[in-house]
Design a protein around this motif. Sequence first.
Motif, mmCIF file in Angstrom:
data_model
loop_
_atom_site.group_PDB
_atom_site.id
_atom_site.type_symbol
_atom_site.label_atom_id
_atom_site.label_comp_id
_atom_site.label_asym_id
_atom_site.label_seq_id
_atom_site.Cartn_x
_atom_site.Cartn_y
_atom_site.Cartn_z
ATOM 1 N N ARG A 139 -39.733 35.071 48.677
ATOM 2 C CA ARG A 139 -39.283 33.848 48.017
ATOM 3 C C ARG A 139 -39.991 32.594 48.549
ATOM 4 O O ARG A 139 -40.357 31.708 47.781
ATOM 5 N N GLU A 140 -40.174 32.507 49.854
ATOM 6 C CA GLU A 140 -40.828 31.322 50.414
ATOM 7 C C GLU A 140 -42.276 31.211 49.935
ATOM 8 O O GLU A 140 -42.751 30.128 49.571
ATOM 9 N N ASP A 141 -42.971 32.347 49.918
ATOM 10 C CA ASP A 141 -44.345 32.358 49.423
ATOM 11 C C ASP A 141 -44.378 31.983 47.945
ATOM 12 O O ASP A 141 -45.280 31.268 47.496
ATOM 13 N N HIS A 142 -43.379 32.465 47.197
ATOM 14 C CA HIS A 142 -43.297 32.130 45.768
ATOM 15 C C HIS A 142 -43.180 30.609 45.591
ATOM 16 O O HIS A 142 -43.844 30.018 44.729
ATOM 17 N N TYR A 143 -42.330 30.006 46.390
ATOM 18 C CA TYR A 143 -42.158 28.541 46.324
ATOM 19 C C TYR A 143 -43.501 27.826 46.509
ATOM 20 O O TYR A 143 -43.878 26.960 45.707
ATOM 21 N N HIS A 144 -44.245 28.173 47.541
ATOM 22 C CA HIS A 144 -45.491 27.465 47.850
ATOM 23 C C HIS A 144 -46.566 27.722 46.790
ATOM 24 O O HIS A 144 -47.296 26.799 46.395
ATOM 25 N N ARG A 145 -46.656 28.959 46.311
ATOM 26 C CA ARG A 145 -47.692 29.270 45.328
ATOM 27 C C ARG A 145 -47.395 28.622 43.976
ATOM 28 O O ARG A 145 -48.301 28.138 43.294
ATOM 29 N N LEU A 146 -46.134 28.652 43.583
ATOM 30 C CA LEU A 146 -45.763 27.987 42.327
ATOM 31 C C LEU A 146 -45.996 26.481 42.430
ATOM 32 O O LEU A 146 -46.505 25.851 41.484
ATOM 33 N N LYS A 147 -45.677 25.912 43.566
ATOM 34 C CA LYS A 147 -45.872 24.478 43.784
ATOM 35 C C LYS A 147 -47.354 24.109 43.677
ATOM 36 O O LYS A 147 -47.723 23.116 43.029
ATOM 37 N N THR A 148 -48.201 24.937 44.265
ATOM 38 C CA THR A 148 -49.646 24.682 44.233
ATOM 39 C C THR A 148 -50.193 24.725 42.817
ATOM 40 O O THR A 148 -50.961 23.850 42.393
ATOM 41 N N VAL A 149 -49.793 25.744 42.052
ATOM 42 C CA VAL A 149 -50.362 25.910 40.719
ATOM 43 C C VAL A 149 -49.789 24.883 39.736
ATOM 44 O O VAL A 149 -50.495 24.412 38.834
ATOM 45 N N MET A 150 -48.535 24.483 39.878
ATOM 46 C CA MET A 150 -47.975 23.432 39.016
ATOM 47 C C MET A 150 -48.667 22.102 39.274
ATOM 48 O O MET A 150 -48.957 21.352 38.330
ATOM 49 N N LYS A 151 -48.955 21.816 40.526
ATOM 50 C CA LYS A 151 -49.663 20.580 40.867
ATOM 51 C C LYS A 151 -51.073 20.596 40.272
ATOM 52 O O LYS A 151 -51.535 19.594 39.709
ATOM 53 N N ALA A 152 -51.737 21.755 40.350
ATOM 54 C CA ALA A 152 -53.087 21.870 39.800
ATOM 55 C C ALA A 152 -53.088 21.684 38.284
ATOM 56 O O ALA A 152 -53.962 21.006 37.725
ATOM 57 N N ALA A 153 -52.115 22.279 37.606
ATOM 58 C CA ALA A 153 -52.027 22.148 36.153
ATOM 59 C C ALA A 153 -51.773 20.690 35.755
ATOM 60 O O ALA A 153 -52.381 20.174 34.809
ATOM 61 N N TYR A 154 -50.904 20.044 36.478
ATOM 62 C CA TYR A 154 -50.613 18.626 36.221
ATOM 63 C C TYR A 154 -51.864 17.776 36.413
ATOM 64 O O TYR A 154 -52.184 16.911 35.595
ATOM 65 N N GLU A 155 -52.596 18.017 37.494
ATOM 66 C CA GLU A 155 -53.792 17.215 37.787
ATOM 67 C C GLU A 155 -54.914 17.468 36.784
ATOM 68 O O GLU A 155 -55.775 16.606 36.578
ATOM 69 N N ASN A 156 -54.903 18.623 36.132
ATOM 70 C CA ASN A 156 -55.898 18.893 35.087
ATOM 71 C C ASN A 156 -55.698 17.998 33.867
ATOM 72 O O ASN A 156 -56.638 17.764 33.108
ATOM 73 N N GLY A 157 -54.469 17.537 33.675
ATOM 74 C CA GLY A 157 -54.198 16.622 32.579
ATOM 75 C C GLY A 157 -53.977 17.315 31.245
ATOM 76 O O GLY A 157 -54.203 18.518 31.084
#
Length: 361
Positions: free
Chosen positions: A307-325
């Motif tokens: 679960r902890e790893d899931h939190y960090h990986r999901l956070k990373t990819v959501m941030k990347a998608a947002y920054e892509n615009g």
Amino acid sequence: MMFWEICKVVKFNIKARDWQMHEDYIIYDPFLGLNAYIENMKKCWGKLYKVISPAMAEDNILVLLNTKAVVLNWIEYNLDNEKIKQLLWYKLLGIKIIWVFHNRMPHDSGGTAQELKEIRKKMRFIARVSDVIILHSYSSAKYLKEYLSKTDKKFYVPHVDYMRQIKWAKGNQYEEEGAFKFVFQGTVSPYKNIELLIKVFRDLDLPNCQLHIIGKPCSAEYAKKINEISLGAEIRLRWECLSDYAVCQEIQKGDVMVLPYDLKSSMNSGAMIAAFSNKRTVIVSANAMAQDFKGQDFLYIYDYSGREDHYHRLKTVMKAAYENGVAVNREKGEKAFEFIRRHNSEEVVVKRLRKMVKERL
């Protein structure tokens, strides 16, 4: 047991004039449902056979004797003694059993050793009694080995797209400006990690960004819980079982669909195909269907362990998608749409079903 002795067990209601006996039938189970997948697949099967419900065939021996196969979806959720007897009755009549292997195991199925043992026992029985096992993803074959030592019963049929639903929403592509929108759409259940999604979204605290959670909660208690943890954040909740048209609208209002499913049970994702059908990209955990898309650049796939790893990986990819615009993500959505039109169309699915019937039935 002789045939006429078996007939004594069943109440036959023979109405031959109501049926054209030159036709072959397919029993589709369940015949009705809230999921557009069922209607779309019945349309595909309807190109080959007359598709009927279990109830329509139950007491009609003429229909049963002209039934080619029964197609079973999610039967592991309600496999009791009566259902087992029904399946064995089909086998006795020479009706082929086709099981669609949707999930590694039933969602929210409990975690005790005894519960898991019973679930696996049911899944093994279904796998053994089936004549053909449909896979909607090539990568799910490795999970079938959990229930069958030999997997020669498997046959790949793509998950059909949702173009039958999309046509009603054309012209509403929602190119409006404003906040960047993440969307979750589907049945709102714990195995879909909605609470984790909300925590990640809140912790990211992205400027001018919203999260839309759309669907019918699995229970009033769970809806209350999600309401409480969403308070004060840029989160829009819509607790409804939506029409196909409204589902398309909600997907198209967003920029990226987020599907952080639990990989212990999840294997395929109709929601991902629905997003692609609506020209939207997805963030998705690495279930079997997502694994089939590895190497494609029109979606965001991530894996996790714990679960902890899931939190960090999901956070990373959501941030990347947002920054892509918005523009980059819309381009990904267009590519995803073109891909599934080539590989998941009704025509492609019917072609595979026809091949399966010829080779396996």
